[in-house]
Every structure is written in structure tokens, then in C-alpha cells.
Design an enzyme around this catalytic site. Structure first.
Site, short mmCIF file in Angstrom:
data_model
loop_
_atom_site.label_atom_id
_atom_site.label_comp_id
_atom_site.label_asym_id
_atom_site.label_seq_id
_atom_site.Cartn_x
_atom_site.Cartn_y
_atom_site.Cartn_z
N GLU A 43 0.89 38.24 23.95
CA GLU A 43 -0.44 37.64 23.79
C GLU A 43 -1.05 37.25 25.00
OE1 GLU A 43 -0.11 33.70 22.01
OE2 GLU A 43 -2.11 33.60 21.14
N LYS A 112 -6.80 36.73 16.08
CA LYS A 112 -5.87 35.49 15.63
C LYS A 112 -6.59 34.87 14.70
CE LYS A 112 -2.76 32.11 17.86
NZ LYS A 112 -2.42 31.73 19.04
N CYS A 146 1.32 34.78 17.47
CA CYS A 146 1.93 33.49 17.75
C CYS A 146 2.01 32.63 16.62
CB CYS A 146 1.40 32.77 19.00
SG CYS A 146 2.55 32.07 20.00
O1 LIG Z 1 3.57 27.22 16.89
C1 LIG Z 1 3.93 27.05 18.08
O2 LIG Z 1 4.72 26.26 18.23
C2 LIG Z 1 3.47 27.61 19.19
C3 LIG Z 1 2.15 28.32 19.03
C4 LIG Z 1 1.38 29.01 20.21
O3 LIG Z 1 1.99 28.72 21.27
C5 LIG Z 1 0.25 29.67 20.10
O4 LIG Z 1 -0.14 29.91 19.16
O5 LIG Z 1 -0.24 30.15 21.00
#
Ligand SMILES: O=C(O)CCC(=O)C(=O)O
Length: 261
Positions: A43, A112, A146
Site C-alpha cells: 500500500e 480504498k 489493508c
Molecule cells: O486495521 C488495522 O489494524 C490496520 C489498518 C491500516 O493500517 C490501514 O488501513 O492502513
């Protein structure tokens, strides 16, 4: 169909796109020695989470990154699940996953959907509105980013439409490594699909990242897992296994979606 996957679990220079393009170029070259079918990037790999400067360092319409990945796709004859990048459009910056095929064609863009408030994403990023479904080699795949993996109903809306492999690109922090592993394995078991999780390594001014990119089969077995530092994680996946497991325990036939509303 068998596919060799290479996840580029890399450190990301904070807010320094030029440096990151240079290191990714080297990593792609290195990964290509092994002749992968698909290379996966993490990401926000061009900028990291330099959110307060995103407006100036984001890639306008992701144009530079698309050109960069298209050239690499043609040169190395490889598909890219090209991680996500900060993508500056007319109304703001999105966190956009880029899919480029080995002919150098842009196949899909997914931005996202679920912004992660704990890391202030909602203050600096716009949510996307499209699905992560895409097709390569006449098979259906899905790509998400993510925090999206905490929303099983979002993932299911892709696998119910036929996705056989779920790609997850991430900057997942180390303190929640146990969640990363459990959620990826659960998504693989409940959707009877391969899950390819490509996380970053290293740290930025506020976070230590977990690494531990993973390749998981549709039975929930971990086929390959990286450690915490930079690493190219490779494995061959066989999509026949998806068919076999979906036949053995036919959850997609047994679902009762009318009751889930
Ligand atoms: O859900 C999480 O614990 C991490 C999510 C995260 O770091 C993100 O989406 O960038």
C-alpha cells in the site's frame, strides 16, 4: 491454472517518491529473475503515510506510476497488482490500487473504500466507490487495501461474484500483527480462496510495520510467510484447488443471502 506470485515486501522511504520508484525498479528486476506471473506491491508505496504532504507528493491521476508499471510489465512480461499509490484527482487524493497486465494494459483501478480513522486517513484521503474485482488470464480476482480486510461482507461481495484469489496490499502496523494473520487466514477459509497479503516492512515517524506478507491457500494453510524485514516472498498457487474446495464444502451454494439483510 498455476501462477507464480511474488510479493515485494519492501521498506518505503517516507514522502520520497523518487527514491521509492528507484528501489521498486531494482526489486522488480530482482523478482523477475524467478519469472513470476504476478508481482504484488504494498500500500502507498510511492509516498508512505506522509499524509500531511500528500497533496504535493501524490501522483496526479496516478499517471506516472501507471506509466512506470506498464513499462515494467512489458519488459518483464509480468502482471502487476501494483500496490496502491496516493492518486491525486480533481476532488482530492485517493488511495488507489493499480492492476496492469503483462501486455502493459491498465486493467482496473480500485480506491480504498474503508478509510482507517486510527491513522487519520479520513482527514487526508477520499474514499473510493468502485469494487476491487478484476480479470486476468480469464480468471476472476479481487484486490483490496489493508483495513478493508476487517469488513468480511465487502470481501464476500467479491468472492460471491467469482473471485478466486484475494490480493491485499497493506501498511499494517506491527502492534496488530496477530490481527493481520488471523484476518487473512479467516478470509481465505470463509471465502475458499487464495489470499495474497503484501505488507510493507520498516518504520515511519509514527509506526513500526509488521512485514509478514503471506500467501494462504483456500483451506487456510499458510503456503509462504515472510518475516519482518524486506523480502521477496514467492509461491506458486494452483487455482484448481479453489474449485476442489468449493466442491467439497459448497458454501457458495449453501448461502442464504435473503436472511443476511
Ligand atoms: O486495521 C488495522 O489494524 C490496520 C489498518 C491500516 O493500517 C490501514 O488501513 O492502513
Amino acid at each position: 491454472m498455476k501462477l507464480k506470485i511474488a510479493c515485494l515486501q519492501m521498506d518505503i522511504a517516507f514522502g520520497e517518491p523518487v527514491k521509492n520508484y528507484q528501489s521498486v525498479e531494482k526489486l522488480i528486476q530482482k523478482a523477475s529473475n524467478d519469472k513470476p506471473d504476478i508481482i504484488v506491491l504494498p500500500e502507498l508505496w510511492t509516498t508512505g503515510y506522509d499524509l500531511t504532504r500528500l497533496d504535493t507528493i501524490a501522483d496526479k491521476n496516478a499517471a506516472h506510476t501507471i506509466k512506470f508499471l506498464k513499462q515494467a510489465a512489458i519488459k518483464y512480461r509480468v502482471h502487476f497488482v501494483g500496490g496502491s499509490v496516493a492518486n491525486k484527482g480533481d476532488t482530492g487524493v485517493k488511495n488507489t490500487l493499480l492492476i496492469i497486465n503483462k501486455k502493459g494494459q491498465l486493467v482496473h483501478l480500485y480506491s480504498k473504500l474503508h478509510l482507517f480513522k486510527l491513522m487519520d486517513e479520513h482527514l487526508y484521503l477520499e474514499a473510493g466507490a468502485e469494487k476491487g474485482l478484476f480479470e486476468l488470464e480469464e480468471h476472476q480476482f479481487a484486490g483490496v487495501i489493508c483495513y478493508d480486510i476487517r469488513f468480511p461482507e465487502w470481501i464476500r461481495s467479491h468472492t460471491a461474484k467469482g473471485a478466486e484469489v484475494l490480493f491485499v496490499v497493506a501498511e499494517w502496523p506491527a502492534p496488530r500483527l496477530s490481527h493481520w494473520r488471523a484476518l487473512l487466514i479467516a478470509r481465505a477459509i470463509e471465502n475458499q480462496c487464495f489470499v495474497i497479503g503484501c505488507n510493507r516492512s520498516g518504520q515511519d515517524p509514527t509506526n513500526q510495520f509488521a512485514g509478514h506478507s503471506m500467501i494462504i491457500d483456500p483451506w487456510g494453510e499458510v503456503v509462504a510467510e515472510a518475516r519482518e524485514n524486506e523480502e521477496i516472498l514467492t509461491a506458486v498457487i494452483d487455482l484448481e484447488l479453489v474449485k476442489e474446495i468449493r466442491k467439497l464444502i459448497p458454501i457458495f451454494e449453501d448461502r442464504k443471502p435473503d436472511y443476511y439483510k
